[in-house]
Design a protein around this motif. Structure first.
Motif, PDB file in Angstrom:
ATOM      1  N   SER A 167     -10.522  -2.457 -57.976  1.00  0.00           N
ATOM      2  CA  SER A 167     -11.405  -2.885 -56.916  1.00  0.00           C
ATOM      3  C   SER A 167     -11.603  -1.595 -56.368  1.00  0.00           C
ATOM      4  N   GLY A 197      -8.616 -17.687 -48.427  1.00  0.00           N
ATOM      5  CA  GLY A 197      -8.837 -17.323 -49.796  1.00  0.00           C
ATOM      6  C   GLY A 197      -9.023 -15.872 -50.215  1.00  0.00           C
ATOM      7  N   ASP A 198      -9.409 -15.667 -51.455  1.00  0.00           N
ATOM      8  CA  ASP A 198      -9.426 -14.232 -52.119  1.00  0.00           C
ATOM      9  C   ASP A 198     -10.501 -13.494 -51.170  1.00  0.00           C
TER      10      ASP A 198
END
Length: 332
Positions: free
Chosen positions: A187, A50-51
């Motif tokens: 980010s 997943g992320d």
């Protein structure tokens, strides 16, 4: 980029701990990769699906003994939650630089780490500091030509960096006829990569050279104050003060005092000293904030603008350092 090699680790200072680290890495199959003065595990770790985790999942670890390594730190910080990434800052001699970052799979892991390990003795007499990481995502780029438009800059940045969310342009605070851009990335990792690319590539847009840095809290506050000023005061010639004085009582200092009171940390004490004067009106201050309930004083340097005759800049420096301390204590 190089992977951990036994010979590079055992032939210099602090041999026993390095041998133990190598044996541990071999036994667990953990891969540690060293890039640009930091050694990293994970991002993603083995078996991650997943992320990457959201913001608010990373903690800052400070006051580490310099001869302690991942064979001690990773199992310790993994004991309170699943680690996504662990980064230990390193010196050329193979000691750590006294601090590291641990990113967890979720926010609960980060909260557990702060609750469990802040003031924890990793070794007798060595209590460490663990607090929320600021995970900075904004850069400042100063020295842009006044003619450059936001659209042009955005298009150019999208070609050389990834994850750009927003660009805002402001008049430069330390250069006439120039602009300063604030670049917001999706980010911390994207912002760090962009900073590196822009600084190393010495990227020039239409013949301009940008000075790229993290967006400092005091600069951010100054830009916000500039935005809030009535337009009339901007036309009163170069002598008009650049930034309006915060009206006492100062909200930032009040917030810090309130936070310290709420957390029973005692009253913050500020030590502020001007160490450098720049001919264009900028002053550099050394600042230290001692909070009785915090094991380590907060120290650092900050630049502030001298706003007119008789203004020493001490108050502005105090506000800038108070903002920094608020962020370190986990207040946005």
């Amino acid at each position: 980029q190089h992977h951990l090699l036994p010979q590079a680790w055992t032939n210099s200072i602090n041999q026993a701990n390095k041998v133990a680290l190598f044996a541990w890495a071999k036994e667990t199959g953990i891969d540690l990769v060293q890039i640009n003065g930091q050694r990293r595990y994970g991002a993603p770790p083995p078996g991650w699906v997943g992320d990457p985790p959201p913001a608010g999942t990373e903690v800052f670890i400070g006051k580490l003994p310099q001869d302690i390594y991942e064979n001690v730190l990773i199992p310790l910080f993994q004991s309170v939650g699943r680690l996504y990434e662990f980064r230990l800052m390193m010196t050329f001699s193979g000691l750590n630089r006294g601090f590291a970052y641990a990113k967890y799979g979720n926010r609960r892991g980060a909260k557990n780490a702060i609750a469990t390990f802040h003031n924890f003795e990793v070794r007798k007499g060595h209590a460490i500091v663990v607090c929320k990481s600021t995970e900075k995502c904004e850069l400042s780029a100063d020295g842009l030509a006044a003619s450059v438009s936001r659209q042009e800059l955005e298009a150019a940045l999208q070609q050389v960096t990834e994850g750009l969310l927003k660009v805002t342009l402001h008049p430069s605070l330390c250069q006439k006829q120039a602009q300063l851009a604030v670049l917001k990335y999706g980010s911390h990792q994207a912002a760090a990569m962009a900073k590196k690319a822009l600084m190393e590539g010495n990227v020039r847009f239409v013949g301009m050279e940008m000075r790229v840095d993290w967006l400092k809290p005091d600069l951010k506050q100054k830009l916000q104050l500039h935005e809030e000023k009535p337009p009339s005061s901007q036309v009163q010639g170069a002598k008009s003060p650049g930034v309006p004085k915060p009206v006492p009582p100062c909200p930032v200092l009040d917030r810090l005092s309130t936070l310290c009171r709420r957390q029973y940390l005692g009253t913050p004490l500020f030590l502020i000293k001007c160490v450098q004067e720049h001919p264009n009106g900028w002053l550099r201050f050394w600042c230290r904030v001692v909070i009785p309930g915090c094991p380590v004083p907060f120290s650092g340097f900050t630049w502030v603008r001298q706003d007119g005759p008789g203004q020493s800049g001490h108050e502005e420096a105090k506000v800038a350092v108070a903002l920094e301390v608020l962020q370190r204590l986990g207040e946005s």
